[in-house]
Design a protein around this motif. Structure first.
Motif, short mmCIF file in Angstrom:
data_model
loop_
_atom_site.label_atom_id
_atom_site.label_comp_id
_atom_site.label_asym_id
_atom_site.label_seq_id
_atom_site.Cartn_x
_atom_site.Cartn_y
_atom_site.Cartn_z
N PRO A 87 38.48 -79.64 60.85
CA PRO A 87 37.45 -78.73 60.33
C PRO A 87 36.99 -77.66 61.30
CG PRO A 87 36.54 -80.93 60.76
CD PRO A 87 38.03 -81.05 60.88
N ASN A 88 37.15 -77.89 62.59
CA ASN A 88 36.65 -76.92 63.57
C ASN A 88 37.78 -76.05 64.15
OD1 ASN A 88 34.36 -75.86 64.98
ND2 ASN A 88 35.12 -76.85 66.85
N VAL A 89 38.93 -76.02 63.48
CA VAL A 89 40.10 -75.33 64.01
C VAL A 89 40.41 -74.06 63.23
CG1 VAL A 89 42.63 -75.48 64.20
CG2 VAL A 89 41.20 -77.32 65.10
N ILE A 90 40.71 -73.00 63.96
CA ILE A 90 41.39 -71.83 63.39
C ILE A 90 42.83 -71.92 63.86
CG2 ILE A 90 41.55 -69.31 63.33
CD1 ILE A 90 38.56 -69.20 64.02
N PHE A 91 43.75 -72.13 62.94
CA PHE A 91 45.17 -72.30 63.28
C PHE A 91 45.88 -70.98 63.05
CE2 PHE A 91 49.54 -73.78 62.77
CZ PHE A 91 49.63 -74.72 63.79
N THR A 92 46.58 -70.50 64.07
CA THR A 92 47.24 -69.19 63.98
C THR A 92 48.75 -69.36 64.09
OG1 THR A 92 47.09 -68.80 66.37
CG2 THR A 92 45.24 -68.05 65.01
N THR A 93 49.47 -68.52 63.34
CA THR A 93 50.91 -68.67 63.29
C THR A 93 51.57 -67.36 62.86
OG1 THR A 93 52.72 -69.93 62.28
CG2 THR A 93 50.82 -69.49 60.90
N PHE A 94 52.87 -67.25 63.16
CA PHE A 94 53.66 -66.14 62.63
C PHE A 94 53.94 -66.39 61.15
CE2 PHE A 94 55.53 -65.95 67.14
CZ PHE A 94 54.57 -65.05 67.55
N GLY A 95 54.23 -65.33 60.43
CA GLY A 95 54.38 -65.41 58.98
C GLY A 95 55.51 -66.31 58.52
N ASP A 96 56.63 -66.34 59.26
CA ASP A 96 57.80 -67.11 58.82
C ASP A 96 57.50 -68.59 58.66
OD1 ASP A 96 59.39 -64.95 58.62
OD2 ASP A 96 60.78 -65.48 60.23
N THR A 97 56.59 -69.12 59.47
CA THR A 97 56.34 -70.56 59.43
C THR A 97 55.47 -70.98 58.24
OG1 THR A 97 54.37 -70.41 60.81
CG2 THR A 97 56.47 -70.69 61.94
N MET A 98 54.82 -70.04 57.59
CA MET A 98 53.82 -70.39 56.58
C MET A 98 54.41 -71.15 55.40
SD MET A 98 50.68 -69.53 57.33
CE MET A 98 49.76 -69.17 55.84
N ARG A 99 55.65 -70.77 54.98
CA ARG A 99 56.19 -71.34 53.74
C ARG A 99 57.22 -72.45 53.99
NH1 ARG A 99 59.19 -68.13 50.98
NH2 ARG A 99 59.47 -66.55 52.59
N VAL A 100 57.45 -72.82 55.25
CA VAL A 100 58.42 -73.88 55.53
C VAL A 100 57.84 -75.22 55.07
CG1 VAL A 100 59.77 -75.05 57.29
CG2 VAL A 100 59.29 -72.60 57.50
N PRO A 101 58.55 -75.96 54.23
CA PRO A 101 57.99 -77.21 53.71
C PRO A 101 57.90 -78.29 54.78
CG PRO A 101 59.82 -76.41 52.34
CD PRO A 101 59.84 -75.63 53.60
N GLY A 102 56.74 -78.94 54.85
CA GLY A 102 56.62 -80.17 55.61
C GLY A 102 57.00 -81.33 54.71
N SER A 103 56.59 -82.54 55.07
CA SER A 103 56.96 -83.70 54.24
C SER A 103 56.23 -83.70 52.91
CB SER A 103 56.68 -85.00 54.98
OG SER A 103 55.30 -85.13 55.27
N GLN A 104 55.02 -83.09 52.87
CA GLN A 104 54.25 -83.06 51.63
C GLN A 104 53.98 -81.63 51.16
OE1 GLN A 104 50.74 -85.51 51.90
NE2 GLN A 104 51.87 -87.24 52.77
N TYR A 105 53.59 -80.76 52.09
CA TYR A 105 53.33 -79.38 51.71
C TYR A 105 53.46 -78.49 52.94
CZ TYR A 105 48.69 -81.26 52.93
OH TYR A 105 47.65 -81.92 53.54
N SER A 106 53.35 -77.21 52.72
CA SER A 106 53.54 -76.22 53.79
C SER A 106 52.19 -75.77 54.37
CB SER A 106 54.27 -75.00 53.24
OG SER A 106 53.45 -74.34 52.28
N LEU A 107 52.24 -74.98 55.42
CA LEU A 107 51.01 -74.40 55.97
C LEU A 107 50.34 -73.50 54.94
CD1 LEU A 107 52.21 -73.55 59.59
CD2 LEU A 107 50.27 -75.03 59.02
N LEU A 108 51.13 -72.77 54.16
CA LEU A 108 50.55 -71.90 53.14
C LEU A 108 49.79 -72.71 52.10
CD1 LEU A 108 50.32 -68.97 52.14
CD2 LEU A 108 52.39 -69.36 50.79
N GLN A 109 50.37 -73.84 51.68
CA GLN A 109 49.67 -74.70 50.72
C GLN A 109 48.44 -75.33 51.36
OE1 GLN A 109 53.30 -76.87 49.96
NE2 GLN A 109 53.31 -76.25 47.81
N SER A 110 48.54 -75.65 52.65
CA SER A 110 47.39 -76.20 53.36
C SER A 110 46.27 -75.16 53.43
CB SER A 110 47.80 -76.63 54.77
OG SER A 110 46.74 -77.25 55.44
N LYS A 111 46.64 -73.91 53.64
CA LYS A 111 45.64 -72.83 53.63
C LYS A 111 44.97 -72.73 52.26
CE LYS A 111 45.32 -67.79 54.29
NZ LYS A 111 44.19 -67.80 55.26
N ALA A 112 45.78 -72.87 51.22
CA ALA A 112 45.21 -72.81 49.86
C ALA A 112 44.25 -73.96 49.59
CB ALA A 112 46.35 -72.83 48.83
#
Length: 375
Positions: free
Chosen positions: A89-114
């Motif tokens: 909850p206290n984190v601002i996570f920063t990343t390049f755009g390419d990593t946003m949509r790469v699927p993890g085991s359940q969801y991606s960073l983009l889905q986590s942002k959503a």
């Protein structure tokens, strides 16, 4: 434009293609198979398809696409670790755009942002540092990925954070090294590689000397290449010239940018901030010894792995995804059952379809006409 159009001259392209054919066809006839040359860098793969070079080459030459896409080689377990940090909850996570949509085991960073995580796109680690200075009450974490190309800018940012005493800034470090990956590939006898077109951007940093192990221990020629059509074709020709003459050497086609000893300032920054990991997991290639970087103990205050508790799980790829075999050069993207159907850039199943340097993304963007003509 100077130093661009000169490397796209159609007459020179035709001339060097004839030389490639002259050298390549006798070599292929001798081996009773095409000469297999791996372009290591994902940027090279995209240039080859953008300019239609693979279709222009003689059938005696087969280009194999290597593991040179830093987003593609990131295993799902490390992506899950990144998502775990981002969900604090206290984190601002920063990343390049390419990593946003790469699927993890359940969801991606983009889905986590959503779902509510504070994840922000940045163009450099310095952007993340500026966010940390503007949000002193929160932890700002930069998702540090890439080969030796991007590691120096990350290291210099850590040094600046130290100089400015920015205590709420840290890295989730996933920088990897290119030569151990090549050695891992060469340990697979089924791949039958004859030579390498070496990465240009990485080599600007590390120079040409680190590749000597490829020529001396594994007896494979390697030519460091630029990214324009004539750069790549000349590099392929130089590999073939070595094979025809029975040589195995490291040569530098990209002399306008790459020096044998690399960039001393960049290498010094990396040496100050990072040290070698004993092992690092690569998608498709498994764990490779001495192939990744981590923060030195004296910079633990900027190490997200020291600040946060992470899952550290190994997660297998989707069963229908051939991304791992594509990164190893064992398969081509259209050998994958879901390429261009269930797996597209808009709805990726594997990382190779996501990144701007991924082989599947290159085939999808530039190669669909060629695919249609072969089926």
């Amino acid at each position: 434009m100077k130093y661009v159009q000169e490397y796209r001259d159609p007459q020179k392209v035709q001339g060097i293609l004839q030389e490639i054919k002259r050298l390549g066809e006798p070599l292929a006839a001798e081996k009773t198979r095409p000469i297999k040359i791996m372009e290591v860098c994902g940027g090279h793969t995209h240039a080859i398809f953008k300019y239609g070079l693979e279709e222009l080459l003689s059938p005696a030459i087969e280009m194999i696409h290597g593991p040179g896409c830093p987003v593609c080689i990131m295993p799902k377990g490390r992506l899950d670790d990144a998502i775990a940090i981002a969900n604090h909850p206290n984190v601002i996570f920063t990343t390049f755009g390419d990593t946003m949509r790469v699927p993890g085991s359940q969801y991606s960073l983009l889905q986590s942002k959503a779902k509510g995580a504070d994840i922000r796109l940045v163009y450099s680690p310095l952007d993340a540092l500026e966010l940390a200075k503007a949000n002193r009450d929160r932890q700002v974490v930069f998702f540090a990925i890439g080969f030796e190309t991007t590691a120096p800018s990350t290291a210099l940012t850590v040094l600046q954070a130290e100089a400015e005493a920015v205590e709420n800034f840290s890295l989730f470090c996933n920088h990897v090294l290119v030569v151990p990956a090549l050695e891992s590939l060469l340990s697979n006898p089924d791949l039958q590689l004859d030579g390498f077109v070496g990465p240009g951007h990485v080599s600007i940093v590390i120079g040409t000397e680190p590749y000597q192990v490829i020529a001396q221990r594994y007896h494979k020629p390697l030519v460091v290449s630029g990214f324009e059509p004539l750069d790549l074709l000349q590099s392929i020709w130089m590999v073939l010239q070595q094979l025809a003459e029975g040589r195995c050497e490291v040569e530098n086609q990209y002399t306008r940018c790459v020096q044998p000893q690399g960039n001393a300032v960049a290498l010094d920054a990396m040496q100050r901030v990072f040290q070698m990991r004993d092992r690092f997991e690569w998608r498709g290639l498994g764990e490779i010894a001495n192939s990744g970087l981590k923060m030195r103990p004296e910079y633990a205050q900027f190490d997200a792995e020291a600040k946060f508790t992470l899952p550290h799980r190994q997660v297998a790829d989707h069963k229908v995804c051939a991304c791992g075999d594509i990164l190893k050069g064992v398969k081509k993207p259209w050998d994958c059952k879901v390429f261009g159907t269930a797996c597209t850039p808009e709805h990726p199943i594997g990382a190779c379809m996501v990144s701007s340097e991924g082989a599947c993304a290159a085939y999808y963007k530039y190669g669909r006409i060629s695919m249609a003509s072969t089926v």
